[in-house]
Design an enzyme around this catalytic site. Structure first.
Site, PDB file in Angstrom:
ATOM      1  N   ASP A  91      70.085  20.418  52.014  1.00  0.00           N
ATOM      2  CA  ASP A  91      70.093  19.910  50.643  1.00  0.00           C
ATOM      3  C   ASP A  91      69.245  20.853  49.803  1.00  0.00           C
ATOM      4  OD1 ASP A  91      70.144  18.476  48.351  1.00  0.00           O
ATOM      5  OD2 ASP A  91      69.007  16.770  49.123  1.00  0.00           O
ATOM      6  N   ALA A  92      69.910  21.855  49.208  1.00  0.00           N
ATOM      7  CA  ALA A  92      69.179  22.877  48.459  1.00  0.00           C
ATOM      8  C   ALA A  92      69.572  22.888  46.980  1.00  0.00           C
ATOM      9  CB  ALA A  92      69.441  24.251  49.074  1.00  0.00           C
ATOM     10  N   LYS A  93      70.646  22.198  46.645  1.00  0.00           N
ATOM     11  CA  LYS A  93      71.112  22.078  45.250  1.00  0.00           C
ATOM     12  C   LYS A  93      71.132  23.431  44.562  1.00  0.00           C
ATOM     13  CE  LYS A  93      69.755  17.220  44.894  1.00  0.00           C
ATOM     14  NZ  LYS A  93      69.003  17.034  46.154  1.00  0.00           N
ATOM     15  N   ARG A  94      71.718  24.420  45.240  1.00  0.00           N
ATOM     16  CA  ARG A  94      71.749  25.775  44.696  1.00  0.00           C
ATOM     17  C   ARG A  94      72.732  25.889  43.544  1.00  0.00           C
ATOM     18  NH1 ARG A  94      67.031  26.892  46.749  1.00  0.00           N
ATOM     19  NH2 ARG A  94      67.031  27.745  48.854  1.00  0.00           N
TER      20      ARG A  94
END
Ligand SMILES: O=C(O)c1cc(=O)[nH]c(=O)n1[C@@H]1O[C@H](COP(=O)(O)O)[C@@H](O)[C@H]1O
Length: 277
Positions: A91-94
């Site tokens: 979960d890095a929401k890049r």
């Protein structure tokens, strides 16, 4: 093999759609892991030992690993989860311009070390910012659609000139971007009406539904609308990993009761969600 085929296999094996969120807040770790070389890794290892039978995937949030020891802990965690045959959704929401996005996407690349099987991305910068992820047909790409936080409505609910809401436009784009069959959507369990509506817009896209547990979201709606042909994920992080957090349990040197509580919490969530599958 495509990510969603691997996920479908794992869901069948574990009989579970639970995503166990690995958000090891250093201020909340139990005493039993504090003397370890990498306390977050030791914590995750014991969480994985306690929960893997009930986990369809693990979802470490990158925010809890963004320092040198943190990245080592994350790599060990990914490798260990894979050793238990559980996929890892980072979960890095890049979301950044193409040149930068290509670097971010390397976390999906096994040549660079233990690789995530899927990632969360932020669609705000548009298609080219997501292209390096989308073109990895074997990796899942979960696009933020309608998030679980109260401020999600500030932008996501805005009505466009077309009459669509912004999140509806994102959902439509995610469908267009799904040429490799590797796109999922993130839709919070705190918005059951939007969950239902988004499912009607995109019947075939699996959702990651966060927000059950600590955020109080709707578990029944999460399952009813989150799954596409039985595939999807319902995440709980703090509600599982800190389930054993009462003062005595946290101070116990063995950690046995603390991690047992995490295992029980994962099992209970699995059973609760399975009532609605
Ligand atoms: O992308 C996410 O996973 C996410 C999207 C969203 O809308 N809401 C949301 O809570 N999350 C993440 O899901 C996890 C939820 O944690 P708990 O509230 O502790 O279960 C955190 O890692 C959040 O960053």
């Amino acid at each position: 093999m495509h990510f969603f085929d691997r996920l479908a296999d794992r869901i069948a094996t574990a009989d579970s759609v639970v995503s166990v969120g690995l958000d090891p807040d250093p201020a909340r770790l139990p005493d039993s892991v504090l003397d370890a070389d990498l306390p977050r890794w030791q914590f995750n290892r014991r969480i994985i030992d306690a929960t893997h039978e009930h986990a369809a995937c693990y979802k470490p949030n990158a925010a809890f690993y963004e320092d040198p020891d943190g990245w080592r802990a994350l790599e060990e965690t990914i490798a260990y989860a894979h050793g238990k045959d559980v996929p890892v959704l980072l979960d890095a929401k890049r979301g950044d311009i193409g040149n930068t996005a290509r670097q971010y996407a390397q976390i999906l690349d096994e040549d660079a070390g233990p690789a995530a099987d899927a990632i969360t991305v932020n669609p705000f910068l548009g298609r080219d910012s997501l292209e390096p992820f989308l073109q990895r047909a074997d990796r899942g790409v979960f696009v933020l659609g309608r998030t679980s936080n109260p401020g999600g409505e500030d932008l996501q609910d805005l009505e466009l000139a077309s009459g669509e809401k912004l999140y509806e436009r994102v959902v439509h784009l995610a469908d267009l971007w799904n040429q490799n069959g590797n796109v999922g959507l993130v839709v919070g369990a705190t918005n059951p009406d939007e969950l239902e509506e988004i499912r009607e817009l995109v019947p075939d896209i699996p959702f990651l539904v966060p927000g059950v547990g600590a955020q109080g979201g709707d578990a029944e709606a999460a399952v009813e609308h989150g799954l596409a042909d039985g595939v999807g994920l319902v995440n709980s992080s703090r509600g599982i990993i800190f389930a054993g957090e009462d003062a005595d349990t946290r101070r116990d040197d063995s950690g046995d009761a603390f991690f047992k509580a995490a295992g029980q919490s994962a099992k209970q969530l699995k059973q609760r969600l399975n009532q609605f599958r």
